[in-house]
Design an enzyme around this catalytic site. Structure first.
Site, PDB file in Angstrom:
ATOM      1  N   GLN A  29       0.828  -1.214   0.000  1.00 14.02           N
ATOM      2  CA  GLN A  29       0.000   0.000   0.000  1.00 14.02           C
ATOM      3  C   GLN A  29       0.861   1.262   0.000  1.00 14.02           C
ATOM      4  O   GLN A  29       0.573   2.223  -0.705  1.00 14.02           O
ATOM      5  CB  GLN A  29      -0.920   0.034   1.224  1.00 14.02           C
ATOM      6  CG  GLN A  29      -2.090  -0.914   1.142  1.00 14.02           C
ATOM      7  CD  GLN A  29      -3.116  -0.491   0.113  1.00 14.02           C
ATOM      8  OE1 GLN A  29      -3.558   0.650   0.059  1.00 14.02           O
ATOM      9  NE2 GLN A  29      -3.498  -1.411  -0.739  1.00 14.02           N
ATOM     10  N   SER A  47      15.897  -0.048   6.649  1.00 19.19           N
ATOM     11  CA  SER A  47      14.806  -0.725   5.940  1.00 19.19           C
ATOM     12  C   SER A  47      15.166  -0.884   4.465  1.00 19.19           C
ATOM     13  O   SER A  47      15.700   0.036   3.835  1.00 19.19           O
ATOM     14  CB  SER A  47      13.527   0.096   6.078  1.00 19.19           C
ATOM     15  OG  SER A  47      12.618  -0.247   5.047  1.00 19.19           O
ATOM     16  N   GLN A  63       1.795  -1.988  13.708  1.00 19.72           N
ATOM     17  CA  GLN A  63       1.322  -0.616  13.928  1.00 19.72           C
ATOM     18  C   GLN A  63       1.298  -0.164  15.397  1.00 19.72           C
ATOM     19  O   GLN A  63       1.748   0.950  15.694  1.00 19.72           O
ATOM     20  CB  GLN A  63      -0.061  -0.419  13.299  1.00 19.72           C
ATOM     21  CG  GLN A  63       0.002  -0.365  11.776  1.00 19.72           C
ATOM     22  CD  GLN A  63      -1.351  -0.110  11.136  1.00 19.72           C
ATOM     23  OE1 GLN A  63      -2.301   0.281  11.819  1.00 19.72           O
ATOM     24  NE2 GLN A  63      -1.447  -0.332   9.849  1.00 19.72           N
ATOM     25  N   HIS A  78      -6.946   0.376   6.899  1.00 16.91           N
ATOM     26  CA  HIS A  78      -7.721  -0.774   7.384  1.00 16.91           C
ATOM     27  C   HIS A  78      -8.049  -0.464   8.850  1.00 16.91           C
ATOM     28  O   HIS A  78      -7.221   0.117   9.554  1.00 16.91           O
ATOM     29  CB  HIS A  78      -6.890  -2.057   7.238  1.00 16.91           C
ATOM     30  CG  HIS A  78      -7.540  -3.294   7.776  1.00 16.91           C
ATOM     31  ND1 HIS A  78      -8.888  -3.550   7.635  1.00 16.91           N
ATOM     32  CD2 HIS A  78      -7.042  -4.344   8.480  1.00 16.91           C
ATOM     33  CE1 HIS A  78      -9.168  -4.723   8.208  1.00 16.91           C
ATOM     34  NE2 HIS A  78      -8.064  -5.216   8.729  1.00 16.91           N
ATOM     35  N   GLY A 128      -2.004  -3.175  -3.328  1.00 16.74           N
ATOM     36  CA  GLY A 128      -1.279  -1.946  -3.651  1.00 16.74           C
ATOM     37  C   GLY A 128      -0.687  -1.908  -5.054  1.00 16.74           C
ATOM     38  O   GLY A 128      -0.740  -0.878  -5.724  1.00 16.74           O
TER      39      GLY A 128
HETATM   40  P1  NAD Z   1       3.397  -4.401   3.700  1.00 17.75           P
HETATM   41  O1  NAD Z   1       3.775  -5.541   4.559  1.00 17.75           O
HETATM   42  O2  NAD Z   1       3.337  -4.596   2.232  1.00 17.75           O
HETATM   43  O3  NAD Z   1       4.375  -3.172   3.937  1.00 17.75           O
HETATM   44  C1  NAD Z   1       4.830  -2.781   5.176  1.00 17.75           C
HETATM   45  C2  NAD Z   1       5.839  -1.656   5.081  1.00 17.75           C
HETATM   46  O4  NAD Z   1       6.119  -1.216   6.417  1.00 17.75           O
HETATM   47  C3  NAD Z   1       7.182  -2.046   4.485  1.00 17.75           C
HETATM   48  O5  NAD Z   1       7.662  -0.963   3.732  1.00 17.75           O
HETATM   49  C4  NAD Z   1       8.062  -2.240   5.703  1.00 17.75           C
HETATM   50  O6  NAD Z   1       9.416  -1.984   5.433  1.00 17.75           O
HETATM   51  C5  NAD Z   1       7.503  -1.178   6.629  1.00 17.75           C
HETATM   52  N1  NAD Z   1       7.754  -1.434   8.041  1.00 17.75           N
HETATM   53  C6  NAD Z   1       7.671  -2.622   8.705  1.00 17.75           C
HETATM   54  N2  NAD Z   1       7.977  -2.447  10.006  1.00 17.75           N
HETATM   55  C7  NAD Z   1       8.243  -1.129  10.159  1.00 17.75           C
HETATM   56  C8  NAD Z   1       8.626  -0.331  11.272  1.00 17.75           C
HETATM   57  N3  NAD Z   1       8.802  -0.864  12.477  1.00 17.75           N
HETATM   58  N4  NAD Z   1       8.820   1.005  11.066  1.00 17.75           N
HETATM   59  C9  NAD Z   1       8.664   1.546   9.850  1.00 17.75           C
HETATM   60  N5  NAD Z   1       8.301   0.840   8.760  1.00 17.75           N
HETATM   61  C10 NAD Z   1       8.105  -0.479   8.914  1.00 17.75           C
HETATM   62  O7  NAD Z   1       1.985  -3.858   4.266  1.00 17.75           O
HETATM   63  P2  NAD Z   1       0.637  -3.611   3.444  1.00 17.75           P
HETATM   64  O8  NAD Z   1       0.089  -4.920   2.979  1.00 17.75           O
HETATM   65  O9  NAD Z   1       0.859  -2.515   2.458  1.00 17.75           O
HETATM   66  O10 NAD Z   1      -0.341  -3.125   4.607  1.00 17.75           O
HETATM   67  C11 NAD Z   1      -0.314  -1.810   5.120  1.00 17.75           C
HETATM   68  C12 NAD Z   1      -1.710  -1.427   5.586  1.00 17.75           C
HETATM   69  O11 NAD Z   1      -2.597  -1.374   4.467  1.00 17.75           O
HETATM   70  C13 NAD Z   1      -2.359  -2.414   6.560  1.00 17.75           C
HETATM   71  O12 NAD Z   1      -3.137  -1.679   7.465  1.00 17.75           O
HETATM   72  C14 NAD Z   1      -3.254  -3.248   5.659  1.00 17.75           C
HETATM   73  O13 NAD Z   1      -4.348  -3.828   6.351  1.00 17.75           O
HETATM   74  C15 NAD Z   1      -3.726  -2.186   4.700  1.00 17.75           C
HETATM   75  N6  NAD Z   1      -4.221  -2.699   3.410  1.00 17.75           N
HETATM   76  C16 NAD Z   1      -3.411  -3.490   2.658  1.00 17.75           C
HETATM   77  C17 NAD Z   1      -3.820  -3.892   1.406  1.00 17.75           C
HETATM   78  C18 NAD Z   1      -2.874  -4.636   0.514  1.00 17.75           C
HETATM   79  O14 NAD Z   1      -3.075  -4.604  -0.677  1.00 17.75           O
HETATM   80  N7  NAD Z   1      -1.817  -5.293   0.970  1.00 17.75           N
HETATM   81  C19 NAD Z   1      -5.094  -3.512   0.918  1.00 17.75           C
HETATM   82  C20 NAD Z   1      -5.894  -2.672   1.700  1.00 17.75           C
HETATM   83  C21 NAD Z   1      -5.429  -2.271   2.948  1.00 17.75           C
END
Ligand code: NAD
Ligand code: MG
Length: 334
Positions: free
Chosen positions: A28, A51, A86, A108, A134
């Site tokens: 995302q 990271s 989070q 979310h 995403g």
């Molecule tokens: P992801 O796992 O793809 O990405 C996570 C990101 O966070 C990465 O860049 C990682 O390096 C970073 N990260 C991890 N730990 C960290 C920390 N301690 N400090 C700073 N950065 C850190 O996550 P995602 O799937 O994009 O999900 C993110 C949000 O979006 C969630 O709330 C999820 O429910 C929501 N969401 C996701 C999707 C999807 O397509 N995957 C769809 C709708 C909503």
């Protein structure tokens, strides 16, 4: 009647001159950050030092800083680190900088709805939840269209939370497709139910059961794969374009008759009763507690289940067959 917003309903000027902090640069995060930048906004990506996403975001032309620095600077922050991560990131790096006038956003509702994050009453808290992975969201935006999203407000201290949320939704392209007004509760519960019962859990279990049935009956795994997995996309594309009726118009009458008479014998009332049980576990917090505990214990079951499904024959034969279809979009990771 549900309320759905489009470009004409959203005022982008509400985000002008503001700093938008995108926390996380995964599935995302990269899509939000790049779409907002392309929409002309001042975006800064928040990550931890070291990271792997850091150089990737910089290479894409984005400014990157630590989450702490971004939380200090940004007027609007979008939380896009994994849901399980989070609460920790919030406590350590964001909460200390939450001053009146700031907005904290989510994609979310999990952490707000299950009270894992409880922001102070002086800020606005809202959600823009795209209904797409995403990478698809970014791709569709660059083609000039958008993916639908849900919009909700948990705290409207400024009186502008809905309008700011809508402007954000337009910035990522979602108002091109439609933004549905909802609540954190509805988004969280329907999202979890959808992915568990239908989209991810339901579909993968249906594929595996169909594949196993054919292979156990002596048919070639390759023909089972084409039949119950590969072709699924072609069918789903038709449903996506024109609903069930259009898919049925496109398939043969034989397929349509089999659909009406056999489908309900597979997905019958007993399946619906179990769907209702699964919905109940979401509503009463059982699923959330189980997932949080699993993470606290270091994910032993999650990792074992991931390994078990990676070893399933449908995955093995799939890898071989897809290698012979170079025209398929190659998977993108990270
Ligand atoms: P992801 O796992 O793809 O990405 C996570 C990101 O966070 C990465 O860049 C990682 O390096 C970073 N990260 C991890 N730990 C960290 C920390 N301690 N400090 C700073 N950065 C850190 O996550 P995602 O799937 O994009 O999900 C993110 C949000 O979006 C969630 O709330 C999820 O429910 C929501 N969401 C996701 C999707 C999807 O397509 N995957 C769809 C709708 C909503
Ligand atoms: Mg979802």
């Amino acid at each position: 009647m549900a309320q759905v917003y489009y470009d004409k309903d959203a005022d982008l000027s509400l985000l002008q001159g503001k700093t938008l902090g995108i926390i996380g640069y995964g599935s995302q995060g990269h899509a939000h950050a790049l779409n907002l930048k392309d929409s002309g906004f001042n975006v800064v990506v928040g990550l931890y030092k070291g990271s792997a996403s850091w150089p990737r975001a910089e290479q894409a032309g984005l400014r990157v800083a630590t989450v702490d620095q971004v939380a200090r600077e940004a007027d609007i922050m979008m939380m896009l680190v994994p849901d399980t991560v989070q609460p920790g990131v919030y406590r350590e790096s964001i909460q200390p900088h939450l001053k009146p006038g700031k907005t904290l956003m989510f994609a979310h509702g999990f952490n707000i709805h299950y009270k894992r994050i409880q922001p102070p009453p002086v800020i606005d808290v809202s959600m823009v939840a795209p209904k797409a992975p995403g990478h698809r969201m970014r791709e569709i935006f660059t083609q000039g269209s958008g993916v639908p999203a849900l919009l909700a407000v948990h705290q409207d201290t400024s009186g502008k939370a809905w309008q700011v949320g809508l402007a954000y939704a337009r910035g990522i392209g979602a108002t091109r497709a439609g933004v549905l007004r909802t609540t954190f509760k509805e988004e969280t519960e329907t999202d979890l139910f959808g992915e568990q019962a239908v989209l991810c859990g339901g579909v993968t279990s249906l594929i595996k059961a169909g594949f196993e049935t054919l292979v156990e009956a002596g048919y070639q795994p390759e023909s089972a794969y084409f039949e119950v997995l590969h072709e699924l996309k072609l069918i789903v594309d038709l449903i996506y374009q024109g609903g069930l009726e259009y898919m049925r118009y496109s398939v043969s009458d034989t397929a349509e008759f089999g659909d009406y008479t056999r489908g309900p014998r597979i997905i019958d009332e007993s399946v619906k009763r179990r769907m209702q049980e699964i919905l109940k576990e979401i509503q009463d917090g059982t699923f959330a507690r189980e997932w949080i505990a699993e993470n606290d214990e270091g994910r032993p079951r999650f990792n074992a289940l991931r390994q078990k499904d990676a070893d399933h024959p449908v995955e093995k034969v799939g890898k071989e067959l897809r290698a012979m279809m170079p025209f398929l979009e190659p998977p993108r990771r990270g």
